[in-house]
Design a protein around this motif. Structure first.
Motif, PDB file in Angstrom:
ATOM      1  N   VAL A 188       0.824  -1.206   0.000  1.00 32.92           N
ATOM      2  CA  VAL A 188       0.000   0.000   0.000  1.00 32.92           C
ATOM      3  C   VAL A 188       0.862   1.261   0.000  1.00 32.92           C
ATOM      4  O   VAL A 188       0.435   2.317  -0.497  1.00 32.92           O
ATOM      5  CB  VAL A 188      -0.965  -0.016   1.203  1.00 32.92           C
ATOM      6  CG1 VAL A 188      -0.238   0.251   2.521  1.00 32.92           C
ATOM      7  CG2 VAL A 188      -2.105   0.972   1.000  1.00 32.92           C
ATOM      8  N   ILE A 191       1.100   3.273  -3.249  1.00 29.39           N
ATOM      9  CA  ILE A 191       0.016   4.182  -3.643  1.00 29.39           C
ATOM     10  C   ILE A 191       0.370   5.610  -3.253  1.00 29.39           C
ATOM     11  O   ILE A 191       0.229   6.548  -4.051  1.00 29.39           O
ATOM     12  CB  ILE A 191      -1.319   3.771  -2.970  1.00 29.39           C
ATOM     13  CG1 ILE A 191      -1.697   2.324  -3.313  1.00 29.39           C
ATOM     14  CG2 ILE A 191      -2.429   4.747  -3.345  1.00 29.39           C
ATOM     15  CD1 ILE A 191      -2.079   2.097  -4.738  1.00 29.39           C
ATOM     16  N   VAL A 218      -3.839   2.526  -8.415  1.00 28.54           N
ATOM     17  CA  VAL A 218      -4.876   2.600  -7.378  1.00 28.54           C
ATOM     18  C   VAL A 218      -5.929   1.515  -7.593  1.00 28.54           C
ATOM     19  O   VAL A 218      -6.289   0.774  -6.668  1.00 28.54           O
ATOM     20  CB  VAL A 218      -5.542   3.989  -7.366  1.00 28.54           C
ATOM     21  CG1 VAL A 218      -6.762   3.991  -6.453  1.00 28.54           C
ATOM     22  CG2 VAL A 218      -4.548   5.052  -6.918  1.00 28.54           C
ATOM     23  N   TYR A 221      -5.291  -2.087  -6.716  1.00 26.30           N
ATOM     24  CA  TYR A 221      -5.261  -2.409  -5.295  1.00 26.30           C
ATOM     25  C   TYR A 221      -6.641  -2.765  -4.744  1.00 26.30           C
ATOM     26  O   TYR A 221      -6.764  -3.179  -3.597  1.00 26.30           O
ATOM     27  CB  TYR A 221      -4.657  -1.250  -4.487  1.00 26.30           C
ATOM     28  CG  TYR A 221      -3.812  -1.730  -3.328  1.00 26.30           C
ATOM     29  CD1 TYR A 221      -2.482  -2.079  -3.524  1.00 26.30           C
ATOM     30  CD2 TYR A 221      -4.347  -1.870  -2.056  1.00 26.30           C
ATOM     31  CE1 TYR A 221      -1.708  -2.546  -2.483  1.00 26.30           C
ATOM     32  CE2 TYR A 221      -3.584  -2.344  -1.001  1.00 26.30           C
ATOM     33  CZ  TYR A 221      -2.264  -2.679  -1.221  1.00 26.30           C
ATOM     34  OH  TYR A 221      -1.505  -3.159  -0.186  1.00 26.30           O
ATOM     35  N   PRO A 232      -7.525  -0.763   2.931  1.00 25.55           N
ATOM     36  CA  PRO A 232      -6.579  -1.597   2.185  1.00 25.55           C
ATOM     37  C   PRO A 232      -5.733  -2.456   3.113  1.00 25.55           C
ATOM     38  O   PRO A 232      -5.349  -2.033   4.208  1.00 25.55           O
ATOM     39  CB  PRO A 232      -5.704  -0.544   1.491  1.00 25.55           C
ATOM     40  CG  PRO A 232      -5.663   0.595   2.479  1.00 25.55           C
ATOM     41  CD  PRO A 232      -7.013   0.600   3.167  1.00 25.55           C
ATOM     42  N   TRP A 255      -1.126   5.970   3.822  1.00 26.41           N
ATOM     43  CA  TRP A 255      -0.476   5.947   2.504  1.00 26.41           C
ATOM     44  C   TRP A 255      -1.515   5.896   1.385  1.00 26.41           C
ATOM     45  O   TRP A 255      -1.385   6.588   0.364  1.00 26.41           O
ATOM     46  CB  TRP A 255       0.440   4.729   2.392  1.00 26.41           C
ATOM     47  CG  TRP A 255       1.782   4.842   3.051  1.00 26.41           C
ATOM     48  CD1 TRP A 255       2.340   3.962   3.931  1.00 26.41           C
ATOM     49  CD2 TRP A 255       2.762   5.879   2.860  1.00 26.41           C
ATOM     50  NE1 TRP A 255       3.591   4.396   4.306  1.00 26.41           N
ATOM     51  CE2 TRP A 255       3.879   5.566   3.664  1.00 26.41           C
ATOM     52  CE3 TRP A 255       2.791   7.038   2.092  1.00 26.41           C
ATOM     53  CZ2 TRP A 255       5.016   6.375   3.714  1.00 26.41           C
ATOM     54  CZ3 TRP A 255       3.919   7.852   2.157  1.00 26.41           C
ATOM     55  CH2 TRP A 255       5.009   7.513   2.958  1.00 26.41           C
ATOM     56  N   TYR A 256      -2.522   5.082   1.588  1.00 30.69           N
ATOM     57  CA  TYR A 256      -3.587   4.964   0.591  1.00 30.69           C
ATOM     58  C   TYR A 256      -4.316   6.304   0.446  1.00 30.69           C
ATOM     59  O   TYR A 256      -4.560   6.776  -0.677  1.00 30.69           O
ATOM     60  CB  TYR A 256      -4.545   3.865   1.041  1.00 30.69           C
ATOM     61  CG  TYR A 256      -5.628   3.498   0.048  1.00 30.69           C
ATOM     62  CD1 TYR A 256      -5.314   2.924  -1.178  1.00 30.69           C
ATOM     63  CD2 TYR A 256      -6.975   3.698   0.358  1.00 30.69           C
ATOM     64  CE1 TYR A 256      -6.319   2.568  -2.080  1.00 30.69           C
ATOM     65  CE2 TYR A 256      -7.977   3.345  -0.523  1.00 30.69           C
ATOM     66  CZ  TYR A 256      -7.647   2.780  -1.744  1.00 30.69           C
ATOM     67  OH  TYR A 256      -8.641   2.426  -2.633  1.00 30.69           O
ATOM     68  N   ARG A 281     -13.738   7.523  -4.226  1.00 30.78           N
ATOM     69  CA  ARG A 281     -12.931   6.713  -3.303  1.00 30.78           C
ATOM     70  C   ARG A 281     -12.622   7.493  -2.027  1.00 30.78           C
ATOM     71  O   ARG A 281     -12.649   6.948  -0.923  1.00 30.78           O
ATOM     72  CB  ARG A 281     -11.629   6.284  -3.984  1.00 30.78           C
ATOM     73  CG  ARG A 281     -11.810   5.268  -5.091  1.00 30.78           C
ATOM     74  CD  ARG A 281     -10.504   5.021  -5.845  1.00 30.78           C
ATOM     75  NE  ARG A 281     -10.706   4.035  -6.892  1.00 30.78           N
ATOM     76  CZ  ARG A 281     -10.614   2.717  -6.734  1.00 30.78           C
ATOM     77  NH1 ARG A 281     -10.292   2.230  -5.539  1.00 30.78           N
ATOM     78  NH2 ARG A 281     -10.819   1.886  -7.736  1.00 30.78           N
TER      79      ARG A 281
END
Length: 396
Positions: A188, A191, A218, A221, A232, A255-256, A281
């Protein structure tokens, strides 16, 4: 006999030096936490964060590879104390935060200094001096993004070198591996580290393939999202689709979130139609995180466990997510959540302006740190969140 005494004396002095360094670090941390979190004025807090961040652009504290607080001097001497790879994204967060601060204060002198310091940063200079993409890993990509965001004389060179690095990290699926030796595993972290840079390279070079790369990274994932959720996993094994590590690791979700927010920023700035997909998202993830926000406004290092320790680096990235969700939707509850995150971060900032309670470096999938201390990356991103909230004051 004299020789034995001399050798014994040297060994004792070395042992004493090792003990003193360990004690100095321990006592320094305790002393720094004395009267921690007594910040009430958010603008005064920003100034304190910025002063510390500026001082760290000259000499940035290293983030230890290991959790142990013993034999630090010995670890330094044998080159095992800090990992060079982590320093890239640490510096990136610092400079991104200071750049936002300089923009907010309309400080041209600071902006010029930051641009100059970035161009002269050892990792940037060596990156341009050694045009061998295979030498570098994903860890440094956010620093290159910071260079492109700041502009400056070397931005074009960095964009060209970064494009070559992105290409060197591509696998057969067309997306990027976190480590070249693990082409079938996705993390992750990638990303947040790679997607913003891919989008910035697309904008600067005019190569539309990098827009596609960022979006595909993205969307790929999705295979690692918790079923019926936006959370995630830390990583996933692509061939069999096995999730790896935690789903609710704070910095992993961070991070995502960072990747989504920075990619949305770039896509919308350049009128790309994919921006709407990123916006959906962002809203879904922010919606799911809202009920997990702690009473103090922060998030635990495992966000779904109410008893987990508050963690600053993931919290600040989720604050940026909430702010972006507000800007996308106009819903005040997201802005309220972002201001509560800021308040939580103020509550763990030392008198010196050092943000505390950041989880240490992760050792690998499932091997999470049990150290809570400072982190230059989180210091800079907290500053960025706070100064971006300046424009929203009075709306919450």
């Amino acid at each position: 006999m004299t020789a034995y005494v001399s050798i014994l004396s040297v060994l004792l002095l070395l042992a004493l030096a090792v003990v003193c360094v360990d004690a100095w670090r321990f006592v320094g941390t305790l002393a720094g936490r004395f009267h921690i979190g007594r910040w009430e004025d958010r603008h005064a807090w920003q100034e304190a964060l910025a002063r510390t961040a500026v001082s760290w652009t000259r000499r940035m504290p290293a983030i230890p590879k290991r959790d142990q607080g013993r034999r630090i001097l010995w670890e330094m001497v044998r080159g095992a104390y800090a990992d060079a790879a982590i320093q890239g994204w640490q510096a990136a967060g610092l400079f991104l935060g200071l750049h936002a601060y300089a923009e907010d204060r309309n400080d041209g002198v600071l902006k010029e200094k930051l641009s100059r310091d970035l161009e002269e940063h050892a990792l940037v200079k060596s990156f341009l001096a050694v045009p061998v993409p295979e030498r570098w890993e994903v860890d440094r990509l956010l620093l290159d993004y910071a260079v492109l965001e700041a502009g400056g004389r070397r931005a074009e060179q960095v964009a060209e070198a970064s494009s070559a690095l992105l290409e060197s990290l591509r696998t057969e699926t067309g997306t990027l591996a976190y480590r070249r030796r693990q082409p079938g595993v996705r993390y992750v972290d990638t990303i947040g580290l790679a997607c913003p840079l891919a989008a910035a390279c697309a904008a600067r070079t005019g190569n539309g393939e990098y827009w596609d790369l960022a979006v595909k990274q993205v969307e790929e994932y999705d295979a690692a999202l918790l079923p019926h959720s936006s959370f995630p996993a830390h990583g996933f094994e692509m061939e069999r689709g096995y999730p790896l590590g935690l789903y609710d690791w704070s910095r992993g979700i961070g991070w995502y979130a960072l990747g989504l927010c920075e990619l949305y920023r770039q896509l919308s700035r350049h009128g790309r139609p994919e921006a709407d997909r990123m916006a959906r998202r962002i809203l879904a993830l922010a919606e799911e995180l809202l009920p997990l926000q702690k009473k103090n406004g922060g998030f635990g290092w495992m966000v779904a466990r109410p008893e987990s320790v508050f963690e600053s680096s993931g919290t600040v990235l989720m604050g940026l997510l909430m702010l972006t969700a507000f800007r996308v939707s106009g819903e005040k509850r997201f802005l309220d959540a972002a201001f509560r995150v800021e308040k939580a971060l103020m509550g763990v900032t030392r008198r010196s302006g050092v943000l505390d309670m950041c989880q240490g470096d992760t050792k690998g999938i499932g091997m999470y740190s049990d150290v809570w201390n400072l982190m230059p990356f989180a210091q800079g991103m907290a500053l960025r969140l706070s100064v971006e909230l300046n424009g929203e004051e009075g709306k919450a």
